[in-house]
Design a protein around this motif. Structure first.
Motif, PDB file in Angstrom:
ATOM      1  N   ASP A 247      28.300  37.293  44.289  1.00 19.35           N
ATOM      2  CA  ASP A 247      28.615  38.148  43.134  1.00 19.35           C
ATOM      3  C   ASP A 247      27.587  39.278  43.039  1.00 19.35           C
ATOM      4  O   ASP A 247      26.391  39.025  42.901  1.00 19.35           O
ATOM      5  CB  ASP A 247      28.562  37.265  41.874  1.00 19.35           C
ATOM      6  CG  ASP A 247      28.878  38.049  40.604  1.00 19.35           C
ATOM      7  OD1 ASP A 247      29.129  39.279  40.693  1.00 19.35           O
ATOM      8  OD2 ASP A 247      28.868  37.430  39.526  1.00 19.35           O
ATOM      9  N   PRO A 248      28.023  40.541  43.104  1.00 19.87           N
ATOM     10  CA  PRO A 248      27.064  41.642  43.034  1.00 19.87           C
ATOM     11  C   PRO A 248      26.603  41.919  41.598  1.00 19.87           C
ATOM     12  O   PRO A 248      25.766  42.802  41.373  1.00 19.87           O
ATOM     13  CB  PRO A 248      27.879  42.836  43.563  1.00 19.87           C
ATOM     14  CG  PRO A 248      29.293  42.520  43.202  1.00 19.87           C
ATOM     15  CD  PRO A 248      29.412  41.015  43.255  1.00 19.87           C
ATOM     16  N   GLY A 249      27.182  41.210  40.625  1.00 20.37           N
ATOM     17  CA  GLY A 249      26.828  41.468  39.230  1.00 20.37           C
ATOM     18  C   GLY A 249      27.560  42.660  38.654  1.00 20.37           C
ATOM     19  O   GLY A 249      27.225  43.141  37.570  1.00 20.37           O
ATOM     20  N   VAL A 250      28.538  43.168  39.384  1.00 22.22           N
ATOM     21  CA  VAL A 250      29.337  44.315  38.934  1.00 22.22           C
ATOM     22  C   VAL A 250      30.785  43.852  38.814  1.00 22.22           C
ATOM     23  O   VAL A 250      31.389  43.481  39.815  1.00 22.22           O
ATOM     24  CB  VAL A 250      29.255  45.483  39.951  1.00 22.22           C
ATOM     25  CG1 VAL A 250      30.163  46.632  39.541  1.00 22.22           C
ATOM     26  CG2 VAL A 250      27.821  45.938  40.126  1.00 22.22           C
ATOM     27  N   PRO A 251      31.339  43.861  37.606  1.00 23.71           N
ATOM     28  CA  PRO A 251      32.756  43.478  37.500  1.00 23.71           C
ATOM     29  C   PRO A 251      33.662  44.576  38.059  1.00 23.71           C
ATOM     30  O   PRO A 251      33.507  45.744  37.703  1.00 23.71           O
ATOM     31  CB  PRO A 251      32.979  43.298  35.995  1.00 23.71           C
ATOM     32  CG  PRO A 251      31.679  43.586  35.331  1.00 23.71           C
ATOM     33  CD  PRO A 251      30.741  44.197  36.315  1.00 23.71           C
ATOM     34  N   LEU A 252      34.559  44.207  38.931  1.00 24.72           N
ATOM     35  CA  LEU A 252      35.514  45.170  39.500  1.00 24.72           C
ATOM     36  C   LEU A 252      36.889  44.877  38.902  1.00 24.72           C
ATOM     37  O   LEU A 252      37.539  43.910  39.300  1.00 24.72           O
ATOM     38  CB  LEU A 252      35.573  45.024  41.026  1.00 24.72           C
ATOM     39  CG  LEU A 252      34.264  45.222  41.789  1.00 24.72           C
ATOM     40  CD1 LEU A 252      34.478  44.976  43.281  1.00 24.72           C
ATOM     41  CD2 LEU A 252      33.724  46.632  41.559  1.00 24.72           C
ATOM     42  N   PRO A 253      37.331  45.669  37.949  1.00 26.66           N
ATOM     43  CA  PRO A 253      38.602  45.371  37.291  1.00 26.66           C
ATOM     44  C   PRO A 253      39.791  45.477  38.235  1.00 26.66           C
ATOM     45  O   PRO A 253      40.812  44.827  38.036  1.00 26.66           O
ATOM     46  CB  PRO A 253      38.689  46.423  36.180  1.00 26.66           C
ATOM     47  CG  PRO A 253      37.733  47.504  36.574  1.00 26.66           C
ATOM     48  CD  PRO A 253      36.681  46.866  37.415  1.00 26.66           C
ATOM     49  N   ALA A 254      39.653  46.306  39.276  1.00 26.84           N
ATOM     50  CA  ALA A 254      40.746  46.495  40.238  1.00 26.84           C
ATOM     51  C   ALA A 254      40.210  46.241  41.641  1.00 26.84           C
ATOM     52  O   ALA A 254      39.004  46.297  41.880  1.00 26.84           O
ATOM     53  CB  ALA A 254      41.282  47.922  40.149  1.00 26.84           C
TER      54      ALA A 254
END
Ligand SMILES: Cc1cc2nc3c(=O)[nH]c(=O)nc-3n(C[C@H](O)[C@H](O)[C@H](O)COP(=O)(O)OP(=O)(O)OC[C@H]3O[C@@H](n4cnc5c(N)ncnc54)[C@H](O)[C@@H]3O)c2cc1C
Length: 388
Positions: A222-229
């Protein structure tokens, strides 16, 4: 018992045919060689791609299949982990191609986002080289290694589909199929063997000019960045035919041949999908031939991670796992349906689009095989499998 339909292969294409026949009220058995489907259908991104699919039939089939995924997922306890697609663009030639794409009918509902708009939607992305992005709202993404077993369980529970695993089908001549565990009786059969070209109808498959595409895949922490798409990058614009076949792609291809020759030679482009646990499925590469090379190439992995860093501006998180996948591939057609024997259909997706198109293909094949249209037949009935 004599089944109305026997399906060979428990991957997504086989399951889609089982479901289409069951919707018509047919009795169905699915026969799978492994303990559970273990091929392309669980090794892929689970990315139900619409934008970028080849114009015409493939794009139409993807739209229909997405509708079916959307209807089935909540019933079968399958998580939709992302919705939509962002193609990050870092070259002027990509922007020109994106504008051309948006002018076609395939651009309906899509938009060209400025750098500021991309950053607003995905604040964690690095913006150093980003010029903008194509936004497509049409896609859904599932975690295939969850989705395929749950779809299998739901078809058994909802429609009473029988699954016989650990069984190789050796010949198909309805009303009789010979298997490694004895004969099975079925009035009709659909054969969905994935990348097995040798066991059933090898001459018919050879006549279709099919080989294998072998792909390198990675799971990153997990890069700690949420990717919504789900994310793609410039390299995808010269692979995905919905973009690549537009005249405006020529300039981008010429540019990438100068600057990214090694990536192109290895069929590298970028898809980044994120699971509910935050981990990323990242790939991939494409090497063609008649066998799957089991040995992963460290240089190919580096090329994929370079593209990840360039497109996202993120330092690649640690690799959690690596795997190889392969699918059947043909230059001349994205899929084919043959009738090698009366009451038998041999169906193959030969373009790496099976997660995106199988449900629609199956409706067409089953409708033709039984002479009964699925138009107007509800996609799902009543039963729901609780998520667990
Ligand atoms: C790494 C990777 C990434 C991909 N990403 C995407 C994506 O994001 N989106 C997308 O749309 N598509 C994607 N694809 C393509 C997609 O996964 C395939 O097109 C699709 O899974 C093919 O499904 P299938 O059921 O035909 O084949 P498979 O999943 O290979 O299933 C075939 C099954 O048939 C069984 N079988 C074969 N012969 C016999 C026999 N004689 N008896 C019994 N059982 C038999 C096999 O054991 C196997 O389980 C990707 C593919 C790969 C490899």
């Amino acid at each position: 018992m004599t089944y109305d339909l026997a399906v060979v292969g428990g991957g997504i294409l086989g399951l889609a045919h089982a479901m289409a026949a069951a919707r018509l009220g047919k009795t169905v058995i699915v026969i799978e060689r492994d303990a559970a489907a273990n091929g392309a259908s669980i090794r892929n991104f689970g990315f139900i791609t619409i934008s970028g699919q080849a114009r015409g039939e493939t794009w139409r089939r993807a739209r229909r299949s997405r509708e079916i995924w959307d209807a089935v997922a909540p019933r079968a306890g399958i998580d939709i982990t992302q919705r939509g697609l962002l193609v990050s663009l870092r070259f002027e030639e990509s922007l020109t191609l994106a504008e051309a794409f948006l002018e076609t009918e395939m651009g309906e509902g899509c938009a060209l986002l400025s750098r500021a708009e991309v950053m607003r939607r995905v604040p964690g992305l690095g913006e150093a080289t980003l010029k903008g992005a194509i936004w497509s709202p049409h896609e859904v993404r599932v975690e295939s290694r969850q989705a395929i077993p749950r779809l299998t369980a739901w078809l058994a529970a909802e429609y009473g589909v029988t699954f016989q695993t650990r069984t190789a089908v050796l010949s198909v001549a309805p009303p009789r199929l010979e298997t490694s565990r004895g004969p099975i009786s079925a009035a009709a059969a659909v054969v969905c063997p994935g990348d097995d070209f040798v066991t059933l109808f090898p001459e018919a498959i050879a006549a279709r000019g099919v080989d294998k595409s072998t792909l390198t895949m990675l799971r990153l922490a997990d890069p700690g960045v949420p990717l919504p798409a789900t994310l793609m990058s410039d390299l995808g614009l010269v692979r995905y035919l919905g973009y690549a076949e537009l005249p405006a792609a020529a300039l981008l291809r010429a540019r990438l041949e100068r600057t990214h020759a090694e990536a192109l030679e290895n069929g590298v482009h970028l898809i980044v999908a994120q699971g509910t646990d935050g981990q990323l499925i990242v790939g991939d590469s494409h090497h063609y031939g008649d066998r799957q090379d089991p040995f992963m190439n460290a240089r190919v992995e580096a090329l994929i991670l370079d593209e990840f860093a360039a497109a996202t501006g993120l330092t690649p998180p640690p690799v959690v796992s690596r795997w190889i996948g392969s699918y059947s591939h043909a230059k001349a057609h994205p899929m084919f349906v043959d009738a090698p024997r009366e009451g038998v259909r041999l169906v193959m997706v030969t373009s790496g689009t099976g997660a995106s198109t199988s449900f629609a293909i199956a409706e067409e094949v089953i409708g033709e095989l039984f002479g009964e249209s699925l138009a107007g037949v509800p996609i799902v009935g009543g039963a729901t499998i609780a998520a667990h």
